[in-house]
Write an enzyme that holds these catalytic residues in place. Structure first.
Site, mmCIF file in Angstrom:
data_model
loop_
_atom_site.group_PDB
_atom_site.id
_atom_site.type_symbol
_atom_site.label_atom_id
_atom_site.label_comp_id
_atom_site.label_asym_id
_atom_site.label_seq_id
_atom_site.Cartn_x
_atom_site.Cartn_y
_atom_site.Cartn_z
ATOM 1 N N HIS A 1 107.811 8.120 70.693
ATOM 2 C CA HIS A 1 106.551 8.617 70.120
ATOM 3 C C HIS A 1 106.007 9.803 70.931
ATOM 4 O O HIS A 1 106.195 9.882 72.143
ATOM 5 C CB HIS A 1 105.549 7.463 70.161
ATOM 6 C CG HIS A 1 104.300 7.684 69.374
ATOM 7 N ND1 HIS A 1 103.167 8.219 69.934
ATOM 8 C CD2 HIS A 1 104.011 7.447 68.074
ATOM 9 C CE1 HIS A 1 102.208 8.278 69.010
ATOM 10 N NE2 HIS A 1 102.705 7.812 67.872
ATOM 11 N N GLU B 1 111.210 2.799 73.113
ATOM 12 C CA GLU B 1 110.417 1.957 72.225
ATOM 13 C C GLU B 1 111.255 0.758 71.838
ATOM 14 O O GLU B 1 112.467 0.906 71.654
ATOM 15 C CB GLU B 1 110.069 2.741 70.939
ATOM 16 C CG GLU B 1 108.797 3.498 71.042
ATOM 17 C CD GLU B 1 108.663 4.592 69.991
ATOM 18 O OE1 GLU B 1 108.915 4.342 68.811
ATOM 19 O OE2 GLU B 1 108.294 5.702 70.386
ATOM 20 N N SER C 1 109.245 4.085 65.701
ATOM 21 C CA SER C 1 108.149 4.165 64.738
ATOM 22 C C SER C 1 108.539 4.842 63.434
ATOM 23 O O SER C 1 107.996 4.520 62.387
ATOM 24 C CB SER C 1 106.953 4.882 65.359
ATOM 25 O OG SER C 1 107.297 6.197 65.734
ATOM 26 N N ASP D 1 107.633 0.731 74.989
ATOM 27 C CA ASP D 1 106.493 0.827 74.068
ATOM 28 C C ASP D 1 106.750 -0.148 72.914
ATOM 29 O O ASP D 1 107.663 0.038 72.121
ATOM 30 C CB ASP D 1 106.378 2.274 73.578
ATOM 31 C CG ASP D 1 105.167 2.497 72.678
ATOM 32 O OD1 ASP D 1 104.545 1.512 72.247
ATOM 33 O OD2 ASP D 1 104.871 3.676 72.398
HETATM 34 C C1 LIG Z 1 101.062 4.325 66.964
HETATM 35 C C2 LIG Z 1 101.890 4.454 68.176
HETATM 36 C C3 LIG Z 1 101.313 4.761 69.415
HETATM 37 C C4 LIG Z 1 99.882 5.168 69.566
HETATM 38 O O1 LIG Z 1 99.010 4.139 69.416
HETATM 39 P P1 LIG Z 1 97.509 4.464 68.958
HETATM 40 O O2 LIG Z 1 96.757 3.254 69.353
HETATM 41 O O3 LIG Z 1 97.576 4.697 67.496
HETATM 42 O O4 LIG Z 1 97.082 5.696 69.699
HETATM 43 C C5 LIG Z 1 102.114 4.736 70.526
HETATM 44 N N1 LIG Z 1 103.426 4.487 70.435
HETATM 45 C C6 LIG Z 1 104.015 4.235 69.262
HETATM 46 C C7 LIG Z 1 105.466 3.957 69.225
HETATM 47 C C8 LIG Z 1 103.270 4.236 68.095
HETATM 48 O O5 LIG Z 1 103.862 4.051 66.928
#
Ligand SMILES: *Cc1c(COP(=O)(O)O)cnc(C)c1O
Length: 440
Positions: free
Chosen positions: A171, A220, A224, A249
């Site tokens: 991300h 991650e 996403s 993440d």
């Molecule tokens: C949505 C997302 C974020 C950010 O999170 P927010 O709370 O929306 O700022 C971080 N990492 C990934 C992989 C995401 O999909």
């Protein structure tokens, strides 16, 4: 008025205000509807916007109103929403909404200051204790957003003498956090463990010759935009062999994986081998905010060094109370039922897209290639009452524009029928091989 004030300020005398109609690229006059002059800044920016438009990369904010848990009302009608990351449908859960409303009534609409000044409320501490217990770590620390968590934690842990190795598909917040840290960056092809090992060896050699330093690997657990997953066990083995740290993440895994929905690290029993877990409260946890989970020392350190934590107003009581109750629902039998529903939906859609396949997650991309293809496919679905977003550069690589379908526990089986019926023509095209589709 404003313009005159600006021009009469001696500091601004080098600047020019230009007549609108003579210099603004066509199509962008609407951006400055009420002024009789435009700044040179506007002219320069509008020219750039025009270039984006020529590549089908114009973005517009479309005003929508949620109607119940599954629909969006927009200017031209009402659509079924296949764009939300509210995977368990908890943004409409009565207990969650009630907790938010009560927290606002009892504690106020805002938290008033940074946590370190006077804003560290009982609800923040309770939420953090709940998150740590859920993730299987000693402590957790809440930030204003997931984006802010990444921007805080990465530069706190590494700096100019260190190396960050990123998966190519992480991300934007992790990319930005890595840049902000000033560390040397290496980007790995997506989920490519061989290349990761090459980068780890390179980093170790380089750091040895410059008196040591830290290596942070960032990935991650569920990606996403591709909806696919990282090989976490192999990654953990690899980073341990090379003395690196790992940040995972879990934004899109929370609520969905493992018996209690705590994500893939916990599901695989890796919580004591991953130094830093990160998540958002904005997806399955049905609120807003982000967090880091890890050791007590890590959290104490972040309180001293994560600037997006230190210098930012604490999350609102309503947001923290909503996430706290959502977390309880995620961990309950009700959460288990909602997880089953969302996975059932994901299986049906995956099988429709690629017969016989099983989904890695409820994120189901349909890769179409050119941005214009994705935009027109999204428009056609919109006309049929389905809101499926077109995802384009820079969110994904230029030649991998896609539809990104997300299913949630809020959908009914009939909603999924409608989706499958509407995407059947696209599926037929993919099966014919036009355009070339690859999910990863
Ligand atoms: C949505 C997302 C974020 C950010 O999170 P927010 O709370 O929306 O700022 C971080 N990492 C990934 C992989 C995401 O999909």
């Amino acid at each position: 008025m404003l313009v005159n004030k600006f021009l009469h300020n001696p500091r601004n005398q080098g600047q020019k205000a230009l007549a609108v109609n003579s210099t603004l690229p066509t199509g962008f006059q609407r951006l400055i509807p009420t002024r009789s002059v435009m700044w040179e800044l506007d002219r320069i920016l509008a020219t750039e916007l025009e270039a984006w438009a020529a590549s089908d990369l114009t973005r517009t904010l479309q005003s929508v109103e949620p109607v119940g848990s599954r629909h969006l009302r927009h200017a031209d009608g009402t659509c079924l929403n296949f764009a939300s990351n509210d995977y368990l449908g908890l943004t409409r859960h009565p207990g969650v909404c009630d907790a938010a409303a009560r927290a606002a009534q009892e504690l106020g609409s805002g938290s008033g200051a940074s946590r370190l000044v006077s804003g560290s409320l009982t609800i923040h501490h309770r939420l953090e204790e709940g998150l740590a217990d859920w993730m299987g770590t000693p402590r957790a620390l809440v930030f204003g957003s997931g984006y802010a968590a990444a921007l805080g934690v990465i530069p706190a842990l590494v700096g100019a003498k260190d190396v960050v190795i990123l998966d190519k598909s992480v991300h934007a917040c992790c990319v930005d956090g890595a840049h902000l840290s000033g560390a040397r960056l290496r980007v790995c092809r997506h989920n490519d463990l061989d290349q990761l090992e090459d980068h780890l060896r390179w980093a170790r050699r380089n750091l040895a010759s410059s008196n040591g330093g830290r290596i942070l690997v960032v990935t991650e657990s569920v990606f996403s935009m591709g909806g696919d997953i990282a090989p976490l066990e192999a990654l953990v083995d690899l980073k341990e062999r090379h003395g690196a740290w790992l940040l995972v993440d879990e934004a899109h895994a929370l609520g969905l994986f493992g018996g209690n929905g705590a994500g893939r690290v916990r599901q695989l029993g890796l919580e004591n081998r991953v130094e830093v877990q990160m998540g958002t409260l904005g997806k399955s946890l049905a609120s807003g905010g982000g967090f880091v989970a890890g050791s007590a020392v890590l959290v104490d350190y972040l309180i001293h060094r994560a600037r997006s934590f230190m210098f930012s107003t604490a999350p609102t009581p309503a947001a923290s109370a909503a996430a706290h109750v959502a977390l309880a629902v995620v961990r309950s039998a009700e959460g288990q039922t909602l997880r089953k529903t969302v996975w059932d939906h994901a299986h049906r859609v995956a099988d429709a897209l690629h017969p016989g396949s099983t989904p890695d997650s409820p994120i189901l991309p349909v890769i179409l290639g050119a941005a214009a293809e994705a935009v027109s496919a999204a428009r056609r679905l919109r006309e049929q009452g389905l809101w499926v977003p077109a995802i384009r550069y820079p969110t994904v690589p230029r030649d991998q524009a896609r539809l990104r379908i997300t299913v949630t526990a809020g959908h009914t089986p009939e909603d999924i029928d409608r989706l499958i019926e509407a995407i059947t023509p696209l599926v037929a095209r993919i099966q014919r091989g036009t355009p070339a589709a690859s999910e990863s």
